[in-house]
Enzyme design. Structure first.
Site, PDB file in Angstrom:
ATOM      1  N   HIS A 348      -5.698 -14.116   2.426  1.00 49.68           N
ATOM      2  CA  HIS A 348      -4.570 -13.372   1.833  1.00 49.68           C
ATOM      3  C   HIS A 348      -3.699 -14.332   1.002  1.00 49.68           C
ATOM      4  O   HIS A 348      -3.234 -15.356   1.502  1.00 49.68           O
ATOM      5  CB  HIS A 348      -3.739 -12.684   2.915  1.00 49.68           C
ATOM      6  CG  HIS A 348      -2.790 -11.677   2.334  1.00 49.68           C
ATOM      7  ND1 HIS A 348      -3.113 -10.342   2.196  1.00 49.68           N
ATOM      8  CD2 HIS A 348      -1.554 -11.813   1.818  1.00 49.68           C
ATOM      9  CE1 HIS A 348      -2.115  -9.711   1.618  1.00 49.68           C
ATOM     10  NE2 HIS A 348      -1.148 -10.569   1.379  1.00 49.68           N
ATOM     11  N   ALA A 349      -3.484 -13.982  -0.265  1.00 49.40           N
ATOM     12  CA  ALA A 349      -2.830 -14.908  -1.199  1.00 49.40           C
ATOM     13  C   ALA A 349      -1.423 -15.289  -0.752  1.00 49.40           C
ATOM     14  O   ALA A 349      -0.674 -14.464  -0.241  1.00 49.40           O
ATOM     15  CB  ALA A 349      -2.766 -14.263  -2.579  1.00 49.40           C
ATOM     16  N   HIS A 378       2.127 -12.877  -9.585  1.00 46.68           N
ATOM     17  CA  HIS A 378       2.998 -12.647  -8.425  1.00 46.68           C
ATOM     18  C   HIS A 378       3.242 -13.963  -7.678  1.00 46.68           C
ATOM     19  O   HIS A 378       4.382 -14.337  -7.389  1.00 46.68           O
ATOM     20  CB  HIS A 378       2.350 -11.600  -7.499  1.00 46.68           C
ATOM     21  CG  HIS A 378       3.085 -11.387  -6.213  1.00 46.68           C
ATOM     22  ND1 HIS A 378       4.027 -10.388  -6.041  1.00 46.68           N
ATOM     23  CD2 HIS A 378       3.059 -12.062  -5.029  1.00 46.68           C
ATOM     24  CE1 HIS A 378       4.532 -10.453  -4.821  1.00 46.68           C
ATOM     25  NE2 HIS A 378       3.956 -11.460  -4.174  1.00 46.68           N
ATOM     26  N   GLU A 379       2.157 -14.664  -7.376  1.00 43.53           N
ATOM     27  CA  GLU A 379       2.288 -15.924  -6.619  1.00 43.53           C
ATOM     28  C   GLU A 379       3.042 -16.978  -7.427  1.00 43.53           C
ATOM     29  O   GLU A 379       3.838 -17.745  -6.888  1.00 43.53           O
ATOM     30  CB  GLU A 379       0.904 -16.449  -6.211  1.00 43.53           C
ATOM     31  CG  GLU A 379       0.115 -15.530  -5.278  1.00 43.53           C
ATOM     32  CD  GLU A 379       0.874 -15.165  -4.014  1.00 43.53           C
ATOM     33  OE1 GLU A 379       1.725 -15.952  -3.556  1.00 43.53           O
ATOM     34  OE2 GLU A 379       0.633 -14.051  -3.504  1.00 43.53           O
ATOM     35  N   HIS A 382       6.717 -16.750  -7.024  1.00 45.38           N
ATOM     36  CA  HIS A 382       7.243 -17.444  -5.835  1.00 45.38           C
ATOM     37  C   HIS A 382       7.445 -18.928  -6.145  1.00 45.38           C
ATOM     38  O   HIS A 382       8.466 -19.519  -5.815  1.00 45.38           O
ATOM     39  CB  HIS A 382       6.269 -17.325  -4.659  1.00 45.38           C
ATOM     40  CG  HIS A 382       6.198 -15.961  -4.038  1.00 45.38           C
ATOM     41  ND1 HIS A 382       7.301 -15.280  -3.589  1.00 45.38           N
ATOM     42  CD2 HIS A 382       5.137 -15.161  -3.751  1.00 45.38           C
ATOM     43  CE1 HIS A 382       6.923 -14.122  -3.062  1.00 45.38           C
ATOM     44  NE2 HIS A 382       5.617 -14.025  -3.155  1.00 45.38           N
ATOM     45  N   GLU A 406       9.830 -11.412  -3.685  1.00 44.95           N
ATOM     46  CA  GLU A 406       8.622 -10.635  -3.998  1.00 44.95           C
ATOM     47  C   GLU A 406       8.677  -9.999  -5.386  1.00 44.95           C
ATOM     48  O   GLU A 406       7.662  -9.526  -5.891  1.00 44.95           O
ATOM     49  CB  GLU A 406       8.398  -9.559  -2.927  1.00 44.95           C
ATOM     50  CG  GLU A 406       8.182 -10.099  -1.510  1.00 44.95           C
ATOM     51  CD  GLU A 406       7.040 -11.106  -1.416  1.00 44.95           C
ATOM     52  OE1 GLU A 406       6.145 -11.084  -2.279  1.00 44.95           O
ATOM     53  OE2 GLU A 406       7.068 -11.941  -0.481  1.00 44.95           O
ATOM     54  N   HIS A 508      -0.054  -8.022   7.047  1.00 46.34           N
ATOM     55  CA  HIS A 508       1.315  -8.395   7.400  1.00 46.34           C
ATOM     56  C   HIS A 508       1.700  -7.977   8.819  1.00 46.34           C
ATOM     57  O   HIS A 508       2.613  -8.555   9.397  1.00 46.34           O
ATOM     58  CB  HIS A 508       2.299  -7.814   6.385  1.00 46.34           C
ATOM     59  CG  HIS A 508       2.031  -8.263   4.982  1.00 46.34           C
ATOM     60  ND1 HIS A 508       0.925  -7.848   4.275  1.00 46.34           N
ATOM     61  CD2 HIS A 508       2.702  -9.104   4.161  1.00 46.34           C
ATOM     62  CE1 HIS A 508       0.937  -8.406   3.074  1.00 46.34           C
ATOM     63  NE2 HIS A 508       1.993  -9.170   2.973  1.00 46.34           N
ATOM     64  N   TYR A 518       8.706  -5.752   0.041  1.00 52.42           N
ATOM     65  CA  TYR A 518       7.896  -5.278  -1.086  1.00 52.42           C
ATOM     66  C   TYR A 518       8.417  -3.955  -1.630  1.00 52.42           C
ATOM     67  O   TYR A 518       8.311  -3.683  -2.821  1.00 52.42           O
ATOM     68  CB  TYR A 518       6.425  -5.141  -0.681  1.00 52.42           C
ATOM     69  CG  TYR A 518       5.821  -6.443  -0.216  1.00 52.42           C
ATOM     70  CD1 TYR A 518       5.516  -7.454  -1.117  1.00 52.42           C
ATOM     71  CD2 TYR A 518       5.567  -6.675   1.135  1.00 52.42           C
ATOM     72  CE1 TYR A 518       4.968  -8.647  -0.689  1.00 52.42           C
ATOM     73  CE2 TYR A 518       5.026  -7.867   1.569  1.00 52.42           C
ATOM     74  CZ  TYR A 518       4.722  -8.854   0.660  1.00 52.42           C
ATOM     75  OH  TYR A 518       4.187 -10.040   1.085  1.00 52.42           O
TER      76      TYR A 518
HETATM   77  O1  X8Z Z   1       1.100  -9.745   0.275  1.00 51.53           O
HETATM   78  C1  X8Z Z   1       1.314  -9.639  -0.914  1.00 51.53           C
HETATM   79  C2  X8Z Z   1       1.231 -10.865  -1.827  1.00 51.53           C
HETATM   80  C3  X8Z Z   1       1.592 -12.124  -1.116  1.00 51.53           C
HETATM   81  S1  X8Z Z   1       3.291 -12.269  -0.798  1.00 51.53           S
HETATM   82  C4  X8Z Z   1      -0.181 -11.009  -2.342  1.00 51.53           C
HETATM   83  N1  X8Z Z   1       1.593  -8.417  -1.453  1.00 51.53           N
HETATM   84  C5  X8Z Z   1       1.650  -7.206  -0.633  1.00 51.53           C
HETATM   85  C6  X8Z Z   1       0.300  -6.823  -0.079  1.00 51.53           C
HETATM   86  O2  X8Z Z   1      -0.715  -7.364  -0.528  1.00 51.53           O
HETATM   87  O3  X8Z Z   1       0.237  -5.951   0.791  1.00 51.53           O
HETATM   88  C7  X8Z Z   1       1.911  -8.142  -2.850  1.00 51.53           C
HETATM   89  C8  X8Z Z   1       2.121  -6.660  -2.950  1.00 51.53           C
HETATM   90  C9  X8Z Z   1       2.173  -6.122  -1.550  1.00 51.53           C
HETATM   91 ZN    ZN Z   2       4.566 -12.394  -2.440  1.00 51.89          ZN
END
Ligand code: X8Z
Ligand code: ZN
Length: 611
Positions: A348-349, A378-379, A382, A406, A508, A518
């Site tokens: 997960h990024a 997105h990254e 950050h 975010e 998450h 988010y």
């Molecule tokens: O988790 C993330 C990023 C890392 S902070 C890739 N996002 C959420 C997800 O993937 O569920 C970005 C959008 C929503």
């Molecule tokens: Zn993020």
């Protein structure tokens, strides 16, 4: 974003004056020198241990080191808190900055637990992450496979099935198999996690962990505010949902039952039905008009993963922002592709701040497609934030609130995703602008941004109910589906029970990372975008000649300046102050989002009214 909680990080305690002896000036000085140095050093150490573990997740030695560093940080944090911070009262200080520091330092987080309990909590959390990150399923065509040889992992294997397959039965299979392999296996660990996280929150004088999480939004009306935002955007979501449901019915026919107004969660192109961009081909309203196909352009031009990062960096630099080469430089430690040397990693990024003003890294199992091109931006958002607030004290090296963090990269990506910009960088060719093409492009963005809104809202609504005890363990999964039906209007494609744990099939939840950020970010990014567009002279609220969604602030130093002024504040001021500086408004506001999508909203209402 990846951030080791500052609450767990504290200093190698040194012979300093006792708390009672510290005047306002002495405390200020103490926090700016000794505390600053040792807290930053511990932050670096904790991040290194976490990085080493997440990039080699089955390595027992690295797991042990991480646990030890966690305990070491906590022990020191606790001692420091006891000796210096626990009795401080923010109201005793006139200096606004010191007030904010004291407010923060009084919260000890999980370190409030004794060592035995903290060990148990850390092991449970790491275990959940581990199960999630290494879960595998057999292919649809060979459902009794040997997992160790033929098993598919989430990225890219299983996610790709959800994104690309149009075989309804395969979509049901992969959807269910992923939940059996991930969520269901962490259900009992989640019980431990909830109990101990709550115990730590209570020791910090919060009612439960949900209240502790919400504290970072510094607003007594936070829940009401986000509910109001949802009420404002719900009509737009409802029109999109209705339109998409109809298109899906055309694809799947009698296999798909949407007669109750709910769409089965396996057919929206995404494992969690959180973003629907992968079914854009099916739902784009005007197939004959121009469309954006960046996937094809990336392939055709033989982009490498590194090229994608460089292109993103170039956009930020064009606005006069800080160059970020270090964060995707693999020689400096970054991981931008899934390793092929047999290591299991947490894919997960995430973006990392090593708290030393030099080391910043991205960890991502990047695939060469438009979706990941956007995730890169997105990254990088950050990382840009980390770099902009690097000169703040460690306690303020954070987003104004978690939603700000975010939102930054997504704001940039809104500009990057315009056909206008994609043409400039040659990722879209032969594009003719027209009303129809504009609706196509807006639909592409809505499938990401509008579709996401209820999902972004419900995850933490569910967790707040779990932490508060409003729902008990024997209702966890059914309550999850109540919210999925209520907000997203999706339903499970197969029957679910309390033996399942579908929330745990989302990163998450398994990974102890709050999510409402988010939702907040999806509102905020349109506020930021509008304001940067005005600064760039790309949009004028009065003239309305050029619609908001066509703005590209590429190469605008004025937009870059405005953004960097806000980011450089870090968490040193209340987020309303940072927001005012950046947008002129002190409140979260859905109007820019609604304005952006208005042409699409009008179109969808017209179409839907025919049925
Ligand atoms: O988790 C993330 C990023 C890392 S902070 C890739 N996002 C959420 C997800 O993937 O569920 C970005 C959008 C929503
Ligand atoms: Zn993020």
């Amino acid at each position: 974003m990846k951030q080791i909680s500052i609450l767990l990080i504290v200093t190698l305690v040194v012979a300093s004056p006792a708390k009672s002896a510290l005047s306002q000036d002495e405390l200020k000085n103490f926090l700016a020198t000794e505390y600053e140095k040792s807290a930053s050093a511990m932050c670096t150490k904790a991040n290194e241990a976490e990085w080493n573990y997440e990039t080699d997740i089955n390595n027992k030695e690295k797991q042990d080191i991480l646990l030890n560093v966690t305990l070491e940080s906590a022990a020191l944090a606790k001692k420091y808190w006891q000796d210096y911070f626990k009795d401080l009262n923010p109201d005793d200080y006139q200096d606004e900055q010191l007030k904010r520091q004291v407010k923060n330092l009084r919260i000890l987080g999980n370190a409030a637990l004794n060592e035995e309990k903290l060990t148990k909590l850390t092991k449970a959390t790491n275990n959940m992450t581990n199960i999630y990150s290494t879960a595998k399923i057999c292919p649809f065509s060979n459902q009794k496979c040997d997992l160790s040889k033929e098993g598919l992992s989430l990225e890219p294997g299983i996610e790709e099935i959800l994104a690309k397959s149009t075989n309804y039965d395969e979509l049901v299979y992969a959807w269910k198999a992923w939940r059996d392999a991930s969520g269901a296996k962490i259900r009992s660990l989640y019980q431990t996690y909830v109990e101990l996280s709550n115990e730590a929150a209570v020791a910090n004088k919060f009612k439960d962990k949900g209240e502790l999480w919400r504290d970072s939004y510094e607003s007594p009306t936070f829940i009401q505010d986000i509910d109001d935002l949802w009420t404002q955007v719900e009509p737009l979501y409802a029109e999109l949902h209705k339109y998409v449901g109809r298109k899906l019915k055309e694809r799947f026919g009698s296999k798909l039952d949407i007669s109750d107004g709910l769409i089965p969660a396996n057919v929206l192109g995404n494992m969690w039905a959180q973003e629907w961009n992968n079914i854009a081909e099916l739902v784009r309203p005007f197939p004959q008009a121009s469309k954006v196909d960046v996937d094809a352009a990336l392939k055709q031009q033989k982009y490498s993963v590194l090229d994608m990062f460089k292109t993103s960096d170039e956009f930020y630099k064009s606005m006069g922002l800080i160059p970020m080469e270090v964060c995707y430089n693999t020689s400096a430690g970054a991981m931008i592709e899934k390793p092929t040397d047999g290591r299991e990693v947490l894919c997960h990024a995430s973006a990392w701040d090593f708290c030393d003003g030099h080391n910043y890294r991205i960890k991502m199992c990047t695939n060469i497609n438009f979706e990941d091109f956007i995730v890169i931006h997105h990254e990088m958002g950050h990382i840009q934030y980390f770099m902009q607030y690097a000169k703040q004290l460690v306690i303020f090296r954070d987003g104004a609130n978690p939603g700000f963090h975010e939102a930054i990269g997504d704001t940039i990506a809104l500009s990057v995703s315009t056909p206008k910009h994609l043409q400039k960088i040659n990722l879209v060719k032969n594009y003719t602008d027209s009303t129809e093409a504009a609706i196509n492009a807006l639909m592409d963005t809505a499938l990401q941004k509008v579709a996401f809104l209820p999902f972004g809202l419900l995850i933490d609504k569910w967790r707040w109910d779990v932490f508060s005890g409003r729902v008990t363990q024997n209702q966890w999964n059914s309550h999850w589906w109540e919210y999925r039906k209520k907000y997203q209007k999706v339903k499970p494609p197969v029957e679910r029970s309390e033996n399942d744990f579908d929330p745990g099939a989302k990163f998450h939840v398994a990974g102890d990372s709050q999510y409402i950020a988010y939702f907040v970010a999806h509102i905020l990014q349109f506020q930021f975008y509008k304001s940067l567009c005005v600064a760039a002279g790309e949009y004028s609220p009065d003239s309305k000649e050029v619609p908001l969604h066509k703005c590209d602030f590429y190469e605008s130093k004025a937009a870059g300046d405005l953004l960097s002024k806000g980011l450089a504040l870090g968490a040193s001021k209340h987020w309303s102050d940072a927001l005012e500086l950046m947008t002129g408004s002190r409140k979260l506001d859905a109007i820019p989002l609604l304005e952006y999508f208005n042409p699409l909203y009008t179109y969808l209402k017209e179409q839907n009214s025919k049925y």
